[in-house]
Design a protein around this motif. Sequence first.
Motif, short mmCIF file in Angstrom:
data_model
loop_
_atom_site.label_atom_id
_atom_site.label_comp_id
_atom_site.label_asym_id
_atom_site.label_seq_id
_atom_site.Cartn_x
_atom_site.Cartn_y
_atom_site.Cartn_z
N ASN A 61 4.71 17.52 24.96
CA ASN A 61 4.28 16.60 26.13
C ASN A 61 3.13 16.63 26.82
N VAL A 62 2.87 15.99 27.92
CA VAL A 62 1.53 16.19 28.67
C VAL A 62 1.52 17.46 29.25
N SER A 63 2.53 18.15 30.03
CA SER A 63 2.47 19.30 30.56
C SER A 63 2.11 20.38 29.56
N HIS A 89 0.37 13.13 38.75
CA HIS A 89 1.93 13.49 38.53
C HIS A 89 2.07 15.06 38.84
N ASN A 91 3.20 17.46 37.02
CA ASN A 91 2.84 17.85 35.87
C ASN A 91 1.37 18.24 35.81
N SER A 136 -5.91 11.86 35.93
CA SER A 136 -5.08 10.96 35.22
C SER A 136 -6.00 9.54 35.04
N PHE A 140 0.17 7.12 37.85
CA PHE A 140 1.67 6.55 37.76
C PHE A 140 2.01 5.51 38.80
N ASP A 165 -5.17 13.55 32.10
CA ASP A 165 -3.83 13.18 31.85
C ASP A 165 -3.73 11.69 31.31
N VAL A 167 -1.71 9.86 29.88
CA VAL A 167 -0.32 9.12 29.52
C VAL A 167 0.06 7.75 30.01
N GLN A 168 -0.62 7.40 30.94
CA GLN A 168 -0.41 5.90 31.61
C GLN A 168 -1.06 5.10 30.88
N SER A 188 1.91 12.26 26.27
CA SER A 188 3.40 12.25 25.52
C SER A 188 3.38 11.11 24.72
N GLN A 190 6.20 8.87 24.61
CA GLN A 190 7.41 8.05 24.95
C GLN A 190 7.26 6.72 25.98
N LYS A 191 5.84 6.77 26.21
CA LYS A 191 5.27 5.59 27.20
C LYS A 191 4.49 4.85 26.27
C1 LIG Z 1 0.73 10.74 34.93
C2 LIG Z 1 2.04 11.17 34.09
N1 LIG Z 1 1.77 12.40 33.72
C3 LIG Z 1 2.53 13.15 33.12
C4 LIG Z 1 3.79 12.44 33.24
C5 LIG Z 1 5.22 13.19 32.20
O1 LIG Z 1 4.71 14.48 31.67
P1 LIG Z 1 5.40 15.21 30.57
O2 LIG Z 1 5.04 14.34 29.30
O3 LIG Z 1 4.75 16.61 30.46
O4 LIG Z 1 6.85 14.96 30.58
C6 LIG Z 1 4.08 11.50 33.55
C7 LIG Z 1 5.38 10.61 33.47
O5 LIG Z 1 6.51 11.20 33.40
C8 LIG Z 1 3.09 10.44 34.25
O6 LIG Z 1 3.34 9.40 34.90
#
Ligand SMILES: Cc1ncc(COP(=O)(O)O)c(C=O)c1O
Length: 380
Positions: A61-63, A89, A91, A136, A140, A165, A167-168, A188, A190-191
Amino acid sequence: MDTAARGLLSTDSRAAIDAMLDDRLYDGGDKSAMFDLIARVRERYARLINADVDEIAFTKNVSEGLNAIVAAFDWRKGDNMVLCADLEHPNNVFPWRHLVRRAGVEMRVVAPQEGQIPAEALADAMDRRTRMVSASSVTFAPGFRMDMAAIGQHCRARGALFLVDGVQSVGILATDVAALGIDAMATSTQKGLLGLYGMGFLYCRREWAEQLTPAYLSRFGVDLGAGVHEAALGDGADRLMPAARRFDLGNYNYIGAAAVDASLAMMLDAGPRRIEAYVTGLARKLAQGLVDLGLPVCGGVPPDGKGSSIVALGALGQGQHDTVDDPAMAALYEHLSANGVRLSIRRGTLRFSLHVNNNAADIERVIELARGHNRGTIGK
Ligand SMILES: Cc1ncc(COP(=O)(O)O)c(C=O)c1O
């Protein structure tokens, strides 16, 4: 309209998962086919973000990706890092607080400016002890796009590592890590990548990766040479794999890889720039329609080419995740949800987040629902 929480799984991804499960169930599973899958996914993801295959590691995942970079760096007491914590986020905040406690590193927090991560303010906070800047690509909430190229340039000029980061934005906005000056990027699947939870990618630019010492080391991070069995121990020298591949550990999330393999194929076929133009075009249309109803869209309608896939409605920070203080916004959320619109509340805003599964009819429907609800309750 909830890709920013989790994207839709395509029927192609579902078929790829089913095929893998069938193979495992009826035939025990084919390990060399699994390794081929990993090689193909690594190559496809590298192509999507304009990286070299060796610059991609597999994570959960991102974390995990962010922490892998933080933990691999040779921090010295008195070093500092810079971020806009209010818009990150959690994380991308906890790893830094942990570092402050563990290594005496200073975390320099820059305030947001009108919901934006301010590139120039991040640069102003840097000095000769700044080792990293983290941000980011798109927040988010409220979902604004950050000026990655500007921060990337400042980091390059000062020898700091620019950690993103992504992910978005990854899978939605065309992301060229080389052109943007990104040194490392965690995501990650899932998005925007339309895959499963528990599977992610870490990009790390070769020049940085080869200066980093992973906190964890295991079989796939060690270079035993081509054709050596995965269970072999090697000659004891434990040479690290090139670039980001040193961050790979043991066996992969093959099911997660099969899911994202199908969506990566779709994205490469459609073309990242076309996807970006399509999705951000829909988001602008939605923002414009809501603004025309007198509704408070965060940041208004973004200029062409500057927007993201996210449209946030309401006052940022009024209310929390899943709740909103403004009764009018809470009522609109209920109305949209009751009519089958899937969206989220984040940091007190109603967050619509789009992808290629959305079309103009979706946008018109939301605007119509908001117009119907609006009469007598909100705005004009
Ligand atoms: C900007 C951002 N970073 C990280 C995450 C999630 O991180 P991870 O993939 O580690 O659960 C999210 C959403 O869940 C997010 O919106």
